[in-house]
Design a protein around this motif. Structure first.
Motif, PDB file in Angstrom:
ATOM      1  N   ARG A 139       0.839  -1.210   0.000  1.00 19.49           N
ATOM      2  CA  ARG A 139       0.000   0.000   0.000  1.00 19.49           C
ATOM      3  C   ARG A 139       0.873   1.259   0.000  1.00 19.49           C
ATOM      4  N   ALA A 140       1.940   1.250   0.802  1.00 17.34           N
ATOM      5  CA  ALA A 140       2.837   2.411   0.872  1.00 17.34           C
ATOM      6  C   ALA A 140       3.526   2.663  -0.467  1.00 17.34           C
ATOM      7  N   GLU A 141       3.933   1.595  -1.148  1.00 18.92           N
ATOM      8  CA  GLU A 141       4.576   1.755  -2.455  1.00 18.92           C
ATOM      9  C   GLU A 141       3.597   2.352  -3.464  1.00 18.92           C
ATOM     10  N   VAL A 142       2.352   1.891  -3.437  1.00 18.63           N
ATOM     11  CA  VAL A 142       1.328   2.420  -4.332  1.00 18.63           C
ATOM     12  C   VAL A 142       1.092   3.898  -4.039  1.00 18.63           C
ATOM     13  N   ARG A 143       1.012   4.230  -2.758  1.00 16.57           N
ATOM     14  CA  ARG A 143       0.788   5.626  -2.351  1.00 16.57           C
ATOM     15  C   ARG A 143       1.949   6.520  -2.800  1.00 16.57           C
ATOM     16  N   ASP A 144       3.173   6.039  -2.610  1.00 11.84           N
ATOM     17  CA  ASP A 144       4.345   6.827  -2.986  1.00 11.84           C
ATOM     18  C   ASP A 144       4.480   6.987  -4.496  1.00 11.84           C
ATOM     19  N   ALA A 145       3.825   6.100  -5.252  1.00 12.06           N
ATOM     20  CA  ALA A 145       3.854   6.201  -6.713  1.00 12.06           C
ATOM     21  C   ALA A 145       2.824   7.198  -7.238  1.00 12.06           C
ATOM     22  N   GLY A 146       2.128   7.878  -6.333  1.00 10.83           N
ATOM     23  CA  GLY A 146       1.160   8.892  -6.740  1.00 10.83           C
ATOM     24  C   GLY A 146      -0.227   8.352  -7.003  1.00 10.83           C
TER      25      GLY A 146
END
Length: 335
Positions: free
Chosen positions: A104-111
């Motif tokens: 989830r954090a990676e998805v969020r950081d990808a915008g």
């Protein structure tokens, strides 16, 4: 050119589970192998299909075990999946995440915006391993894909190695959706796709990378797909019988019992062995049958037998002439 296997390469890309670690413990010899490579000025990278941790978390975990690692050296299928999603979706698109908080954090950081239900109208579903994944989120993913969301899987590893034996991996969770939807994911990001290996080589500027893994169906096939040499170590999922029966696109360049094989002469780990004799073993082939005789290092026997099974001898046609050979074949469940 060095006289040992790793000396012929400018980058060694390690898988993690089953190669360097088992859950939360280093595999014997892993710490020493990584440190020796660093002392020899060989660049090291870690590429894992496990999407349950971010690169910084993985680096901290490894360092805590004594395997020194920097976040920039770690590539995860979670980070790679988020990068693919960001390339294909507009900024701010909603993505239903099946997996860990790391994904989830990676998805969020990808915008992008991670969501959890069909009612959030996700444009895509991304599915990665997470120990807390349950029926509720899997059901939402099925509904979202059926409604038109593109289905991404970080990887399709059926199992995860552990000290207690193989445990269900993300591939087992993907199989739940596959069964319910009666179709395959639209995109699989991690190994055996070549992206993680090619990214590791690009980031380090390597011209001659070596991939090290324990799974024929992900690590080794991924290396073949990426066009790089590979070393299979027998400390994780794939065993001798798997290697003997491996199709052409899952055959490693080298095989070793463990990471100490990196520091043996390349010709002593190359598979198949170039001659019908290796160590104290000999293989004699007659048509579609082969006989193993002698004694010695089991890996030498394995290298020899690959030469006959990969060229047409079925496993049922392999027999042992000596007590040591028969015992070895029985231990490998080859009768």
């Amino acid at each position: 050119m060095s006289d040992h296997l790793a000396g012929g390469y400018d980058l060694v890309i390690f898988d993690l589970d089953g190669v360097v670690i088992l859950i939360d413990e280093p595999i014997p010899g892993a710490v020493e192998a990584v440190e020796r490579l660093r002392a020899d000025a060989t660049t090291v990278a870690f590429a894992t299909n496990n999407a349950s941790r971010r690169s910084a978390e993985v680096a901290a975990l490894l360092t805590g075990m004594g395997v020194n690692a920097e976040p920039a050296e770690v590539l995860t299928s979670a980070g790679a999946s988020a990068a693919v999603l960001a390339e294909r979706l507009p900024a701010g698109a909603k993505v239903l995440v099946v997996g860990s908080e790391a994904l989830r954090a990676e998805v969020r950081d990808a915008g992008l915006i991670p969501v959890e239900t069909l009612e959030d109208d996700p444009a895509a579903v991304v599915q990665g391993y997470g120990p807390e994944v349950g029926w509720k989120i899997l059901a939402e993913a099925v509904l979202a894909v059926r409604a038109g969301a593109t289905w991404y899987a970080t990887n399709t590893d059926r199992t995860l190695p552990s000290p207690r034996g193989p445990l269900p991996g993300n591939g087992s969770l993907v199989a739940v959706l596959r069964t319910a939807l009666d179709r395959e994911p639209d995109v699989v990001v991690g190994k055996p796709q070549p992206g993680l290996f090619r990214t590791a080589a690009r980031l380090s500027g390597a011209q001659r990378p070596l991939a090290v893994g324990d799974r024929l169906d992900t690590d080794i096939q991924g290396a073949v797909n990426a066009g790089v040499d590979s070393l299979l170590v027998l400390t994780g999922v794939s065993g001798p019988a798997d290697l003997l029966a491996a199709p052409e696109d899952r055959r490693p360049t080298f095989v070793a019992a463990d990471l100490s094989g990196l520091f043996r002469p390349a010709d002593e780990t190359r598979v198949p062995a170039p001659l019908p004799v290796a160590g104290g073993w000999r293989v004699t082939r007659t048509g579609d049958r082969a006989e193993l005789d002698g004694s010695g290092d089991p890996v030498d026997a394995l290298r020899l037998l690959c030469g006959v099974t990969w060229s047409g001898v079925p496993l049922t046609g392999v027999t042992g002439a000596s007590d040591e050979a028969r015992n070895l074949l029985e231990a490998w469940h080859i009768r």
